[in-house]
Scaffold this motif. Structure first.
Motif, PDB file in Angstrom:
ATOM      1  N   ALA A   1      -0.599  -5.713  -6.421  1.00 60.82           N
ATOM      2  CA  ALA A   1      -1.103  -4.915  -5.304  1.00 60.82           C
ATOM      3  C   ALA A   1      -0.794  -3.433  -5.519  1.00 60.82           C
ATOM      4  CB  ALA A   1      -0.495  -5.400  -3.993  1.00 60.82           C
ATOM      5  N   GLY A   2       0.384  -3.147  -6.092  1.00 60.64           N
ATOM      6  CA  GLY A   2       0.711  -1.756  -6.406  1.00 60.64           C
ATOM      7  C   GLY A   2      -0.246  -1.159  -7.422  1.00 60.64           C
ATOM      8  N   SER A   3      -0.647  -1.971  -8.417  1.00 65.01           N
ATOM      9  CA  SER A   3      -1.626  -1.503  -9.405  1.00 65.01           C
ATOM     10  C   SER A   3      -2.970  -1.236  -8.744  1.00 65.01           C
ATOM     11  CB  SER A   3      -1.793  -2.553 -10.512  1.00 65.01           C
ATOM     12  OG  SER A   3      -0.578  -2.771 -11.189  1.00 65.01           O
ATOM     13  N   VAL A   4      -3.364  -2.123  -7.820  1.00 65.87           N
ATOM     14  CA  VAL A   4      -4.616  -1.941  -7.101  1.00 65.87           C
ATOM     15  C   VAL A   4      -4.600  -0.638  -6.300  1.00 65.87           C
ATOM     16  CG1 VAL A   4      -5.992  -2.839  -5.174  1.00 65.87           C
ATOM     17  CG2 VAL A   4      -5.213  -4.374  -6.961  1.00 65.87           C
ATOM     18  N   GLY A   5      -3.442  -0.326  -5.705  1.00 71.16           N
ATOM     19  CA  GLY A   5      -3.332   0.889  -4.907  1.00 71.16           C
ATOM     20  C   GLY A   5      -3.590   2.152  -5.695  1.00 71.16           C
ATOM     21  N   ARG A   6      -3.372   2.093  -7.010  1.00 72.52           N
ATOM     22  CA  ARG A   6      -3.617   3.273  -7.854  1.00 72.52           C
ATOM     23  C   ARG A   6      -5.069   3.385  -8.307  1.00 72.52           C
ATOM     24  NH1 ARG A   6       1.570   1.539  -9.342  1.00 72.52           N
ATOM     25  NH2 ARG A   6       0.851   0.276 -11.098  1.00 72.52           N
ATOM     26  N   MET A   7      -5.928   2.474  -7.849  1.00 72.27           N
ATOM     27  CA  MET A   7      -7.350   2.527  -8.211  1.00 72.27           C
ATOM     28  C   MET A   7      -8.164   3.409  -7.264  1.00 72.27           C
ATOM     29  SD  MET A   7      -8.017  -1.462  -9.300  1.00 72.27           S
ATOM     30  CE  MET A   7      -7.031  -2.222 -10.591  1.00 72.27           C
ATOM     31  N   HIS A   8      -7.525   3.869  -6.190  1.00 75.80           N
ATOM     32  CA  HIS A   8      -8.103   4.895  -5.311  1.00 75.80           C
ATOM     33  C   HIS A   8      -9.494   4.554  -4.784  1.00 75.80           C
ATOM     34  CE1 HIS A   8      -4.664   7.271  -6.442  1.00 75.80           C
ATOM     35  NE2 HIS A   8      -5.000   7.233  -7.718  1.00 75.80           N
ATOM     36  N   GLY A   9      -9.598   3.452  -4.068  1.00 80.76           N
ATOM     37  CA  GLY A   9     -10.814   3.149  -3.333  1.00 80.76           C
ATOM     38  C   GLY A   9     -12.027   2.819  -4.165  1.00 80.76           C
ATOM     39  N   THR A  10     -11.821   2.246  -5.346  1.00 80.37           N
ATOM     40  CA  THR A  10     -12.961   1.893  -6.203  1.00 80.37           C
ATOM     41  C   THR A  10     -13.441   0.465  -5.963  1.00 80.37           C
ATOM     42  OG1 THR A  10     -11.432   1.242  -7.966  1.00 80.37           O
ATOM     43  CG2 THR A  10     -12.259   3.502  -8.012  1.00 80.37           C
ATOM     44  N   ASN A  11     -12.725  -0.310  -5.149  1.00 81.05           N
ATOM     45  CA  ASN A  11     -13.114  -1.685  -4.852  1.00 81.05           C
ATOM     46  C   ASN A  11     -12.555  -2.076  -3.489  1.00 81.05           C
ATOM     47  OD1 ASN A  11     -10.307  -2.627  -5.335  1.00 81.05           O
ATOM     48  ND2 ASN A  11     -10.792  -2.133  -7.461  1.00 81.05           N
ATOM     49  N   TYR A  12     -12.859  -3.288  -3.056  1.00 77.32           N
ATOM     50  CA  TYR A  12     -12.420  -3.759  -1.740  1.00 77.32           C
ATOM     51  C   TYR A  12     -10.897  -3.716  -1.606  1.00 77.32           C
ATOM     52  CZ  TYR A  12     -11.189  -7.134   1.892  1.00 77.32           C
ATOM     53  OH  TYR A  12     -10.619  -7.738   2.980  1.00 77.32           O
ATOM     54  N   LEU A  13     -10.187  -4.242  -2.597  1.00 78.97           N
ATOM     55  CA  LEU A  13      -8.740  -4.341  -2.490  1.00 78.97           C
ATOM     56  C   LEU A  13      -8.067  -2.975  -2.452  1.00 78.97           C
ATOM     57  CD1 LEU A  13      -8.087  -7.312  -4.959  1.00 78.97           C
ATOM     58  CD2 LEU A  13      -7.947  -7.376  -2.462  1.00 78.97           C
ATOM     59  N   SER A  14      -8.529  -2.035  -3.258  1.00 81.18           N
ATOM     60  CA  SER A  14      -7.910  -0.705  -3.256  1.00 81.18           C
ATOM     61  C   SER A  14      -8.203   0.029  -1.952  1.00 81.18           C
ATOM     62  CB  SER A  14      -8.387   0.116  -4.455  1.00 81.18           C
ATOM     63  OG  SER A  14      -9.783   0.286  -4.440  1.00 81.18           O
ATOM     64  N   THR A  15      -9.381  -0.209  -1.376  1.00 80.08           N
ATOM     65  CA  THR A  15      -9.697   0.383  -0.072  1.00 80.08           C
ATOM     66  C   THR A  15      -8.822  -0.220   1.014  1.00 80.08           C
ATOM     67  OG1 THR A  15     -11.991   0.734  -0.768  1.00 80.08           O
ATOM     68  CG2 THR A  15     -11.544   0.842   1.584  1.00 80.08           C
ATOM     69  N   GLN A  16      -8.624  -1.543   0.963  1.00 77.49           N
ATOM     70  CA  GLN A  16      -7.731  -2.204   1.903  1.00 77.49           C
ATOM     71  C   GLN A  16      -6.322  -1.624   1.792  1.00 77.49           C
ATOM     72  OE1 GLN A  16      -6.661  -6.230   0.925  1.00 77.49           O
ATOM     73  NE2 GLN A  16      -6.180  -6.791   3.042  1.00 77.49           N
ATOM     74  N   HIS A  17      -5.859  -1.420   0.567  1.00 73.33           N
ATOM     75  CA  HIS A  17      -4.522  -0.867   0.333  1.00 73.33           C
ATOM     76  C   HIS A  17      -4.405   0.518   0.951  1.00 73.33           C
ATOM     77  CE1 HIS A  17      -1.093   0.841  -1.832  1.00 73.33           C
ATOM     78  NE2 HIS A  17      -0.736  -0.385  -2.142  1.00 73.33           N
ATOM     79  N   ALA A  18      -5.398   1.371   0.737  1.00 66.62           N
ATOM     80  CA  ALA A  18      -5.347   2.736   1.259  1.00 66.62           C
ATOM     81  C   ALA A  18      -5.349   2.754   2.787  1.00 66.62           C
ATOM     82  CB  ALA A  18      -6.523   3.545   0.713  1.00 66.62           C
ATOM     83  N   ARG A  19      -6.212   1.941   3.400  1.00 70.62           N
ATOM     84  CA  ARG A  19      -6.308   1.902   4.860  1.00 70.62           C
ATOM     85  C   ARG A  19      -4.999   1.421   5.489  1.00 70.62           C
ATOM     86  NH1 ARG A  19     -11.512   1.272   7.427  1.00 70.62           N
ATOM     87  NH2 ARG A  19     -10.582  -0.314   8.782  1.00 70.62           N
ATOM     88  N   LEU A  20      -4.420   0.355   4.929  1.00 72.74           N
ATOM     89  CA  LEU A  20      -3.197  -0.189   5.496  1.00 72.74           C
ATOM     90  C   LEU A  20      -1.995   0.718   5.238  1.00 72.74           C
ATOM     91  CD1 LEU A  20      -3.650  -3.971   4.704  1.00 72.74           C
ATOM     92  CD2 LEU A  20      -3.768  -2.858   6.933  1.00 72.74           C
ATOM     93  N   THR A  21      -1.987   1.416   4.113  1.00 73.45           N
ATOM     94  CA  THR A  21      -0.895   2.351   3.832  1.00 73.45           C
ATOM     95  C   THR A  21      -0.859   3.452   4.881  1.00 73.45           C
ATOM     96  OG1 THR A  21      -0.964   1.919   1.442  1.00 73.45           O
ATOM     97  CG2 THR A  21       0.047   3.979   2.147  1.00 73.45           C
ATOM     98  N   ARG A  22      -2.034   3.967   5.249  1.00 71.64           N
ATOM     99  CA  ARG A  22      -2.088   5.022   6.271  1.00 71.64           C
ATOM    100  C   ARG A  22      -1.609   4.507   7.622  1.00 71.64           C
ATOM    101  NH1 ARG A  22      -7.103   6.127   3.667  1.00 71.64           N
ATOM    102  NH2 ARG A  22      -8.228   4.969   5.284  1.00 71.64           N
ATOM    103  N   ARG A  23      -1.936   3.266   7.944  1.00 69.53           N
ATOM    104  CA  ARG A  23      -1.644   2.728   9.272  1.00 69.53           C
ATOM    105  C   ARG A  23      -0.253   2.104   9.380  1.00 69.53           C
ATOM    106  NH1 ARG A  23      -6.042  -1.491   9.747  1.00 69.53           N
ATOM    107  NH2 ARG A  23      -4.650  -2.197  11.421  1.00 69.53           N
ATOM    108  N   ARG A  24       0.187   1.407   8.313  1.00 69.76           N
ATOM    109  CA  ARG A  24       1.393   0.578   8.445  1.00 69.76           C
ATOM    110  C   ARG A  24       2.436   0.809   7.357  1.00 69.76           C
ATOM    111  NH1 ARG A  24       0.007  -5.460  10.056  1.00 69.76           N
ATOM    112  NH2 ARG A  24       2.054  -5.172  11.016  1.00 69.76           N
ATOM    113  N   GLY A  25       2.129   1.702   6.408  1.00 69.93           N
ATOM    114  CA  GLY A  25       3.104   1.994   5.364  1.00 69.93           C
ATOM    115  C   GLY A  25       2.829   1.232   4.075  1.00 69.93           C
TER     116      GLY A  25
END
Length: 248
Positions: free
Chosen positions: A161-185
């Motif tokens: 999941a940490g690797s996905v977070g570094r993909m910066h919104g290029t797919n569903y999972l990285s977008t999910q990671h970015a949205r949840l990071t802003r809201r919940r850490g």
């Protein structure tokens, strides 16, 4: 300047220093690939005192690194041979963003790649410890974080999941990671994305199909559709009949 002693450039420079090379410019010119743009900074960083005593210590450390790398390479070959019966499943799992060979091997090793053992994807997530626990009191419930479960599998999935977070919104999972990071850490975002990866693995192995990405715009479309439903409901409560006619 170099992020790791295991890079080709760093090892070449260290080997040259061990063999007696001391000229910072000569050493810096051994940089390869993207490190070459750092040659002036490398030359400056390589200035200093490095005598035969330092060379002997570096030679000993490099020798140990070589032994460790050789042992790891041998172990990886052994693992690939052991996982040969599950080559197809490993190939499927590696179509998930962030899931590499080692993570796919852990998923197969811990679950047996047999999804019939789990009644639903939720049962698998609960077994792994990635389903959110709930605390209930006086008829009310609240989340209390992830449950205890298969810590080895969970750790590898959170790392993915940490690797996905570094993909910066290029797919569903990285977008999910970015949205949840802003809201919940960051921590909760990684656990949630690890859960999504495991649920995807469940259905992929059950159906024998590769990962199908929903796309980075899926959440935006979902939000628009939910907003539309709310507006329609408000108008209907006011006594209006609403017919949705999407624009061309």
């Amino acid at each position: 300047m170099a992020s790791s002693l295991s890079t080709v450039s760093a090892r070449a420079m260290l080997a040259a220093m061990v063999e007696g090379e001391r000229d910072p410019l000569v050493l810096a010119e051994m940089a390869k690939g993207r490190m070459r743009i750092k040659i002036p900074e490398l030359a400056q960083a390589l200035e200093g005192h490095f005598d035969e005593h330092h060379a002997q210590l570096a030679r000993s450390i490099l020798h140990r690194l070589d032994l460790v790398e050789a042992a790891l390479a041998e172990l990886e070959e052994t693992m690939r041979a052991e996982f040969a019966p599950w080559a197809h499943q490993l190939e499927l799992l590696q179509t998930i963003p962030g899931v590499g060979e080692h993570v796919a091997q852990v998923i197969v090793a811990e679950t047996g790649a047999d999804m019939s053992r789990f009644a639903t994807a939720g049962h698998l997530a609960a077994w792994a410890g990635l389903a959110p626990g709930m605390y209930e009191s006086a008829g009310k419930s609240r989340p209390v974080g992830k449950r205890h479960g298969n810590t080895w599998l969970t750790a590898m999935l959170v790392e993915s999941a940490g690797s996905v977070g570094r993909m910066h919104g290029t797919n569903y999972l990285s977008t999910q990671h970015a949205r949840l990071t802003r809201r919940r850490g960051m921590r909760r975002a990684q656990v949630a994305v690890a859960h999504s990866i495991l649920v995807s693995a469940y259905y992929m192995l059950q159906r024998d199909e590769p990962y199908q990405d929903l796309g980075p715009q899926w959440f935006a479309r979902r939000d628009d559709e939910a907003h539309t439903r709310r507006l329609v409901a408000q108008l209907e409560r006011l006594g209006h009949t609403v017919v949705i006619d999407p624009a061309a």
